[in-house]
Design an enzyme around this catalytic site. Sequence first.
Site, PDB file in Angstrom:
ATOM      1  N   VAL A 162       0.836  -1.206   0.000  1.00  0.00           N
ATOM      2  CA  VAL A 162       0.000   0.000   0.000  1.00  0.00           C
ATOM      3  C   VAL A 162       0.874   1.259   0.000  1.00  0.00           C
ATOM      4  O   VAL A 162       0.354   2.369  -0.028  1.00  0.00           O
ATOM      5  CB  VAL A 162      -0.970  -0.018   1.205  1.00  0.00           C
ATOM      6  CG1 VAL A 162      -1.986  -1.153   1.029  1.00  0.00           C
ATOM      7  CG2 VAL A 162      -0.248  -0.172   2.533  1.00  0.00           C
ATOM      8  N   HIS A 175      -4.360  -4.292  -2.716  1.00  0.00           N
ATOM      9  CA  HIS A 175      -4.788  -4.152  -1.323  1.00  0.00           C
ATOM     10  C   HIS A 175      -4.973  -2.694  -0.913  1.00  0.00           C
ATOM     11  O   HIS A 175      -5.059  -2.402   0.285  1.00  0.00           O
ATOM     12  CB  HIS A 175      -3.761  -4.823  -0.392  1.00  0.00           C
ATOM     13  CG  HIS A 175      -3.766  -6.319  -0.515  1.00  0.00           C
ATOM     14  ND1 HIS A 175      -2.733  -7.104  -0.046  1.00  0.00           N
ATOM     15  CD2 HIS A 175      -4.649  -7.183  -1.075  1.00  0.00           C
ATOM     16  CE1 HIS A 175      -3.006  -8.375  -0.289  1.00  0.00           C
ATOM     17  NE2 HIS A 175      -4.156  -8.441  -0.931  1.00  0.00           N
ATOM     18  N   THR A 193       7.130 -11.885  -0.942  1.00  0.00           N
ATOM     19  CA  THR A 193       5.837 -12.128  -0.302  1.00  0.00           C
ATOM     20  C   THR A 193       5.825 -13.544   0.239  1.00  0.00           C
ATOM     21  O   THR A 193       6.310 -14.474  -0.406  1.00  0.00           O
ATOM     22  CB  THR A 193       4.659 -11.893  -1.267  1.00  0.00           C
ATOM     23  OG1 THR A 193       3.428 -12.201  -0.606  1.00  0.00           O
ATOM     24  CG2 THR A 193       4.774 -12.699  -2.538  1.00  0.00           C
TER      25      THR A 193
HETATM   26  N1  APR Z   1      13.835  -8.772  -0.245  1.00  0.00           N
HETATM   27  C1  APR Z   1      12.884  -9.645  -0.653  1.00  0.00           C
HETATM   28  N2  APR Z   1      12.029 -10.263   0.182  1.00  0.00           N
HETATM   29  C2  APR Z   1      12.151  -9.984   1.502  1.00  0.00           C
HETATM   30  C3  APR Z   1      13.129  -9.095   2.008  1.00  0.00           C
HETATM   31  C4  APR Z   1      13.986  -8.477   1.069  1.00  0.00           C
HETATM   32  N3  APR Z   1      14.949  -7.620   1.461  1.00  0.00           N
HETATM   33  N4  APR Z   1      12.985  -9.054   3.375  1.00  0.00           N
HETATM   34  C5  APR Z   1      11.964  -9.886   3.688  1.00  0.00           C
HETATM   35  N5  APR Z   1      11.466 -10.453   2.570  1.00  0.00           N
HETATM   36  C6  APR Z   1      10.377 -11.420   2.446  1.00  0.00           C
HETATM   37  C7  APR Z   1      10.198 -12.340   3.629  1.00  0.00           C
HETATM   38  O1  APR Z   1      11.018 -13.480   3.489  1.00  0.00           O
HETATM   39  C8  APR Z   1       8.712 -12.697   3.520  1.00  0.00           C
HETATM   40  O2  APR Z   1       8.542 -13.859   2.738  1.00  0.00           O
HETATM   41  O3  APR Z   1       9.176 -10.689   2.354  1.00  0.00           O
HETATM   42  C9  APR Z   1       8.099 -11.520   2.772  1.00  0.00           C
HETATM   43  C10 APR Z   1       7.131 -10.702   3.608  1.00  0.00           C
HETATM   44  O4  APR Z   1       6.044 -11.527   3.939  1.00  0.00           O
HETATM   45  P1  APR Z   1       4.841 -10.880   4.741  1.00  0.00           P
HETATM   46  O5  APR Z   1       5.365 -10.119   5.899  1.00  0.00           O
HETATM   47  O6  APR Z   1       3.850 -11.985   4.974  1.00  0.00           O
HETATM   48  O7  APR Z   1       4.220  -9.798   3.748  1.00  0.00           O
HETATM   49  P2  APR Z   1       3.298 -10.062   2.488  1.00  0.00           P
HETATM   50  O8  APR Z   1       3.539 -11.429   1.922  1.00  0.00           O
HETATM   51  O9  APR Z   1       3.484  -8.919   1.561  1.00  0.00           O
HETATM   52  O10 APR Z   1       1.824 -10.007   3.122  1.00  0.00           O
HETATM   53  C11 APR Z   1       0.739 -10.141   2.212  1.00  0.00           C
HETATM   54  O11 APR Z   1      -0.773  -9.781   4.058  1.00  0.00           O
HETATM   55  O12 APR Z   1      -1.217  -8.637   5.996  1.00  0.00           O
HETATM   56  C12 APR Z   1      -1.541  -8.732   4.656  1.00  0.00           C
HETATM   57  O13 APR Z   1      -2.373  -7.020   3.284  1.00  0.00           O
HETATM   58  C13 APR Z   1      -1.208  -7.457   3.930  1.00  0.00           C
HETATM   59  O14 APR Z   1      -0.371  -7.180   1.672  1.00  0.00           O
HETATM   60  C14 APR Z   1      -0.167  -7.872   2.894  1.00  0.00           C
HETATM   61  C15 APR Z   1      -0.426  -9.357   2.748  1.00  0.00           C
END
Ligand code: APR
Length: 237
Positions: free
Chosen positions: A97, A113, A183
């Site tokens: 976001v 989102h 993600t």
């Molecule tokens: N480069 C790439 N990936 C990374 C880095 C980095 N420097 N640092 C962390 N990560 C990865 C982690 O390994 C993890 O798999 O980013 C991912 C973040 O995962 P989440 O915290 O679950 O975030 P996300 O997958 O975007 O969440 C999806 O959940 O809460 C809801 O709406 C919210 O859009 C969000 C959705």
Amino acid sequence: MSIPIAVTDRVFVLTGAGISAESGLPTFRASDGLWAGYNVEEVCTPEALRRNPALVWEFYAKRRADCQKAAPNLAHFALAELEARLPGRFFLCTQNVDDLHERAGSHNLVHMHGELAKSRCERECGRPPVEDHVIYANLDQVPRCPCGGRLRPHIVFFGEIPLEMPRIEREIAECTLMLVVGTSGSVYPAANFVHWARQAGARTVYIGPEAPLNAGAFTHIVEGKAGEVLPGLFTVA
Ligand code: APR
């Protein structure tokens, strides 16, 4: 490793919170992530907005402020550069976001989102979201819609329908290469996109420091931080 992109390739990119981690914005499910400090049910559901709008606005006002202080990192710029090299055959869908993709120069993108830099009527009166960069100090400062409803963050809460899904589904059906960056694969429908792409016959590549929950669906996994791996990763024919 290098990812070849042929002249016939059509690229779909999905990004998550990990691509903004090197910009200093917290992810959600890391041990020090956003959901470690807040209970989702208290700040990211329609019930929470009805029950305690002040807490919901406090959470999103802080995230809006953090986002305004952050800057795009090399991963955001690498995707903007790739888009420029693939005119008409590059689509970016972000779960994030923040506006770091836009500030890095990405154009053809959707925020499935929602967006911190917008607010909309809490009554869903039909008026479109409005640009809103104000960091409200308390609920009394939050403006009202002309219909009388209070503005709410233009964020898709849990239990609400993600935005732009028809367009996203069309782009996935047409893509030949899906790149998924940063993600965890915890949230649907985004975690299903890789399966839909495989069904469409696309190559699927995950980029991140740890395997996502849907790792088995990817044809390649490139381990590493997005800001370190994405620059120079692609060989465009
Ligand atoms: N480069 C790439 N990936 C990374 C880095 C980095 N420097 N640092 C962390 N990560 C990865 C982690 O390994 C993890 O798999 O980013 C991912 C973040 O995962 P989440 O915290 O679950 O975030 P996300 O997958 O975007 O969440 C999806 O959940 O809460 C809801 O709406 C919210 O859009 C969000 C959705």
